[in-house]
Scaffold this motif. Structure first.
Motif, PDB file in Angstrom:
ATOM      1  N   ASP A   3       1.796 -13.645   1.142  1.00 10.35           N
ATOM      2  CA  ASP A   3       2.297 -13.600  -0.240  1.00 10.35           C
ATOM      3  C   ASP A   3       3.451 -12.637  -0.461  1.00 10.35           C
ATOM      4  N   ILE A   4       4.210 -12.330   0.582  1.00 11.95           N
ATOM      5  CA  ILE A   4       5.380 -11.473   0.399  1.00 11.95           C
ATOM      6  C   ILE A   4       6.610 -12.364   0.427  1.00 11.95           C
ATOM      7  N   VAL A   5       7.351 -12.311  -0.655  1.00 12.01           N
ATOM      8  CA  VAL A   5       8.561 -13.114  -0.775  1.00 12.01           C
ATOM      9  C   VAL A   5       9.654 -12.475   0.081  1.00 12.01           C
ATOM     10  N   ALA A  12       1.648  -1.879  -2.484  1.00 16.93           N
ATOM     11  CA  ALA A  12       0.569  -1.325  -1.666  1.00 16.93           C
ATOM     12  C   ALA A  12      -0.555  -2.334  -1.443  1.00 16.93           C
ATOM     13  N   ASP A  13      -0.910  -3.112  -2.469  1.00 15.93           N
ATOM     14  CA  ASP A  13      -1.985  -4.091  -2.307  1.00 15.93           C
ATOM     15  C   ASP A  13      -1.645  -5.136  -1.254  1.00 15.93           C
ATOM     16  N   GLN A  14      -0.396  -5.508  -1.166  1.00 20.15           N
ATOM     17  CA  GLN A  14       0.006  -6.497  -0.173  1.00 20.15           C
ATOM     18  C   GLN A  14       0.010  -5.919   1.243  1.00 20.15           C
ATOM     19  N   LEU A  15       0.135  -4.606   1.360  1.00 25.97           N
ATOM     20  CA  LEU A  15       0.172  -3.970   2.675  1.00 25.97           C
ATOM     21  C   LEU A  15      -1.187  -3.472   3.149  1.00 25.97           C
ATOM     22  N   ASN A  16      -2.149  -3.369   2.245  1.00 26.44           N
ATOM     23  CA  ASN A  16      -3.485  -2.904   2.618  1.00 26.44           C
ATOM     24  C   ASN A  16      -4.113  -3.834   3.641  1.00 26.44           C
ATOM     25  N   THR A  17      -4.792  -3.238   4.613  1.00 28.30           N
ATOM     26  CA  THR A  17      -5.551  -4.007   5.596  1.00 28.30           C
ATOM     27  C   THR A  17      -6.892  -3.321   5.812  1.00 28.30           C
ATOM     28  N   GLY A  18      -7.817  -3.998   6.436  1.00 27.04           N
ATOM     29  CA  GLY A  18      -9.085  -3.402   6.823  1.00 27.04           C
ATOM     30  C   GLY A  18      -9.849  -2.790   5.672  1.00 27.04           C
ATOM     31  N   LEU A  19     -10.317  -1.571   5.878  1.00 29.84           N
ATOM     32  CA  LEU A  19     -11.149  -0.875   4.902  1.00 29.84           C
ATOM     33  C   LEU A  19     -10.398  -0.609   3.596  1.00 29.84           C
ATOM     34  N   ALA A  20      -9.111  -0.303   3.667  1.00 27.42           N
ATOM     35  CA  ALA A  20      -8.329  -0.072   2.451  1.00 27.42           C
ATOM     36  C   ALA A  20      -8.239  -1.342   1.611  1.00 27.42           C
ATOM     37  N   ALA A  21      -8.077  -2.495   2.247  1.00 32.11           N
ATOM     38  CA  ALA A  21      -8.030  -3.765   1.518  1.00 32.11           C
ATOM     39  C   ALA A  21      -9.402  -4.072   0.906  1.00 32.11           C
TER      40      ALA A  21
END
Length: 115
Positions: A3-5, A12-21
């Motif tokens: 979802d990144i144009v 930050a929400d688009q870059l979060n992965t793993g536990l942070a997401a």
């Protein structure tokens, strides 16, 4: 990253992965304390209506200050107990009762082993 144009800067929400997401999703769903770290200050627990302590683990350290209602000052110095699943724990100072509620562990495994 979804979802990144192209040509834009992701938030930050688009870059979060793993536990942070996972944590961000829990917050969006209205869970203010997804790790169950905040003190439980709901009511004075009794055997008929114990204080529920949520946990991802089958044992947890619990501190009792003996307060009779939310926000009331402590009735005694903190007493620390180890609370186990399937146990009703009664504070030996004030009689407040605690019960551990084991929560389903839906956290992503980001460490390569169990947690």
């Amino acid at each position: 990253v979804e979802d990144i144009v192209p040509g834009t800067i992701p938030d930050a929400d688009q870059l979060n992965t793993g536990l942070a997401a996972w944590e961000a999703e829990k917050h969006k769903a209205g869970e203010a304390d997804p790790f169950y770290l905040d003190p439980v200050d709901e009511h004075f627990g009794t055997f008929e209506d114990p204080v529920i302590v949520r946990s991802y683990m089958p044992t947890r350290i619990v501190g009792c200050s003996g307060g009779k209602a939310p926000g009331e000052p402590a009735d005694h110095e903190y007493r620390w107990f180890e609370l186990d699943e399937n146990e009703e724990l009664e504070c030996d100072t004030c009689g407040q009762v605690f019960v551990l509620q084991l929560m389903p562990d839906d956290m992503p495994n980001t460490m390569g082993g169990g947690h």
